[in-house]
Design a protein around this motif. Structure first.
Motif, PDB file in Angstrom:
ATOM      1  N   ILE A 261      -0.025   7.213   7.333  1.00 45.27           N
ATOM      2  CA  ILE A 261      -0.449   7.898   6.107  1.00 45.27           C
ATOM      3  C   ILE A 261       0.772   8.273   5.266  1.00 45.27           C
ATOM      4  N   LEU A 262       1.805   8.784   5.927  1.00 47.81           N
ATOM      5  CA  LEU A 262       3.057   9.085   5.218  1.00 47.81           C
ATOM      6  C   LEU A 262       3.638   7.831   4.564  1.00 47.81           C
ATOM      7  N   ALA A 263       3.572   6.699   5.283  1.00 46.51           N
ATOM      8  CA  ALA A 263       4.088   5.442   4.727  1.00 46.51           C
ATOM      9  C   ALA A 263       3.309   5.040   3.480  1.00 46.51           C
ATOM     10  N   GLY A 264       1.999   5.205   3.531  1.00 44.82           N
ATOM     11  CA  GLY A 264       1.178   4.897   2.356  1.00 44.82           C
ATOM     12  C   GLY A 264       1.487   5.812   1.195  1.00 44.82           C
ATOM     13  N   ARG A 265       1.713   7.085   1.489  1.00 44.91           N
ATOM     14  CA  ARG A 265       2.080   8.038   0.440  1.00 44.91           C
ATOM     15  C   ARG A 265       3.439   7.682  -0.165  1.00 44.91           C
ATOM     16  N   LEU A 266       4.351   7.193   0.672  1.00 46.43           N
ATOM     17  CA  LEU A 266       5.648   6.744   0.160  1.00 46.43           C
ATOM     18  C   LEU A 266       5.458   5.582  -0.816  1.00 46.43           C
ATOM     19  N   LEU A 267       4.621   4.631  -0.440  1.00 46.31           N
ATOM     20  CA  LEU A 267       4.343   3.493  -1.325  1.00 46.31           C
ATOM     21  C   LEU A 267       3.690   3.969  -2.615  1.00 46.31           C
ATOM     22  N   GLN A 268       2.802   4.940  -2.511  1.00 44.26           N
ATOM     23  CA  GLN A 268       2.180   5.503  -3.703  1.00 44.26           C
ATOM     24  C   GLN A 268       3.220   6.154  -4.602  1.00 44.26           C
ATOM     25  N   GLY A 269       4.223   6.805  -3.997  1.00 41.42           N
ATOM     26  CA  GLY A 269       5.304   7.405  -4.774  1.00 41.42           C
ATOM     27  C   GLY A 269       6.118   6.374  -5.521  1.00 41.42           C
ATOM     28  N   VAL A 270       6.306   5.192  -4.909  1.00 39.77           N
ATOM     29  CA  VAL A 270       7.002   4.092  -5.594  1.00 39.77           C
ATOM     30  C   VAL A 270       6.253   3.735  -6.875  1.00 39.77           C
TER      31      VAL A 270
END
Length: 402
Positions: free
Chosen positions: A104-113
């Motif tokens: 989930i954190l990884a997905g949020r990181l991608l969303q931040g990109v």
């Protein structure tokens, strides 16, 4: 404001609205996520922070690329990336359950990109769309209002989605992003200004010259913008935790209560944007007044402590009013004080600083939950006072004029 620009502005306003929904609607859901994922409040707050941290790093790059290749060409792919991040987080939660935290954190990181190349590009884009500074100020007020309106809707939508499933907020993000992509693709005509920034070396030299000439007031606005967002997201996190843990409100009721101070902020942003026009002296003093009101509201919260829910909300709403007055003024200073060719990069640095505040607010306040309430609010008031003094002494309207 030109009538033919109205629909283009509507399309542009969906970007900050949807990017805000993609982050702020997690605020009321964080306590639930903490329980479902078996993590601490600090770890759950990182779902907001990781989104913001990666955006902080990439926003200036996106700003330069938007100056070089065009705002629309950067915004649309960025929205697609943000939607993909929501899919990653949502599927991780759906398939892995309480073991999904890392993905989930990884997905949020991608969303931040994706967020880095979407919402921050809106400020320079609005500056490109209009020739008169009064039109720019009015449009920026509407943009800031759409941003704040997203925060008003966020707790309600987040609470409603949680009724379906605690991870539904992740799966809603690609739907929102797809809507914005379609509106931008069909309604927004890219301003002809784009693509004139020259080589990176030439561009870097011109930006360096801007900071040499205007660095004092630009740095002040960057700092004040970060303070405003730090206070806002820190208070929202505290309010969400307090409503659930101390008063027993959750779900839609809590979401609706969170929307109250944000509605005040939204209305203040709209009225301020309509009022300031080209008057940079007025912008400065409204910024000072707004931050001073926020400071006094925080002092009031420290004094009030837990002497009644209504009094608590009155002071929180007063703080929201202060932030809502200040933010459109800061946006207008940045957008109207910089030439179009460098506007994307300079305004993106400002957006990065706002994201610093977003990233820092929830985790720092979560760590301070063990303090007494007066200690927390007096500390936040001291940060607001720093913003007041910075605005008063470092923002000079004459220097902010082109």
């Amino acid at each position: 404001m030109q009538r033919k620009k109205h629909w283009e502005l509507v399309a542009v306003c969906t970007v900050p609205l949807i990017m805000t929904l993609g982050n702020s609607m997690f605020i009321p859901v964080l306590p639930t996520m903490s329980k479902m994922l078996h993590v601490s409040p600090f770890q759950s707050s990182l779902l907001i922070t990781v989104y913001s941290v990666v955006a902080i790093i990439l926003i200036p790059i996106a700003g330069y690329l938007s100056d070089r290749f065009g705002r629309k060409k950067i915004m649309i792919p960025s929205l697609i990336i943000a939607g993909a991040g929501g899919i990653v987080s949502g599927l991780a939660a759906l398939l892995l359950g309480d073991n999904a935290y890392t993905l989930i954190l990884a997905g949020r990181l991608l969303q931040g990109v994706g967020a880095a190349g979407a919402a921050p590009i809106v400020l320079p884009l609005v500056g490109d769309m209009y020739n008169k500074e009064s039109d720019v100020s009015s449009a920026l007020g509407i943009v800031e209002t759409s941003n704040t309106f997203g925060k008003v809707l966020s707790p309600i939508i987040g609470s409603l989605l949680t009724l379906l499933a605690w991870y539904a907020v992740f799966l809603a993000i690609p739907v929102f992003c797809a809507l914005s992509v379609l509106l931008l693709a069909f309604l927004l005509k890219a301003p002809k200004q784009q693509g004139e920034s020259g080589t990176f070396h030439e561009f870097y030299g011109s930006v360096k010259l801007i900071f040499k000439q205007k660095g004092r007031w630009l740095s002040a606005i960057f700092l004040v913008g970060a303070i405003g967002m730090f206070e806002l997201f820190g208070l929202l996190f505290y309010l969400s935790e307090t409503l659930e843990e101390r008063y027993g409100f959750d779900g839609i009721v809590k979401g609706s209560l969170l929307a109250v101070p944000l509605s005040v902020l939204c209305l203040a942003s709209y009225i301020t944007g309509k009022t300031i026009g080209e008057n940079k002296r007025l912008m400065k003093w409204l910024t000072v007044i707004g931050l001073l009101l926020l400071c006094l509201a925080l002092v009031g919260l420290a004094w009030l402590h837990v002497r009644g829910l209504w009094g608590f909300f009155i002071f929180i709403a007063a703080g929201g009013l202060g932030i809502g007055i200040a933010l459109p003024c800061l946006d207008a200073f940045i957008t109207e004080g910089i030439e179009k060719e460098q506007r994307g990069t300079v305004s993106s640095i400002y957006s990065s600083m706002r994201f610093v505040g977003v990233a820092a607010g929830p985790p720092l306040v979560s760590l301070a939950l063990t303090w007494t309430a007066p200690s927390l609010f007096y500390s936040l008031a001291a940060v607001s006072l720093l913003g007041v003094l910075t605005s008063l002494f470092a923002i000079q309207p004459k220097q902010a004029s082109r």
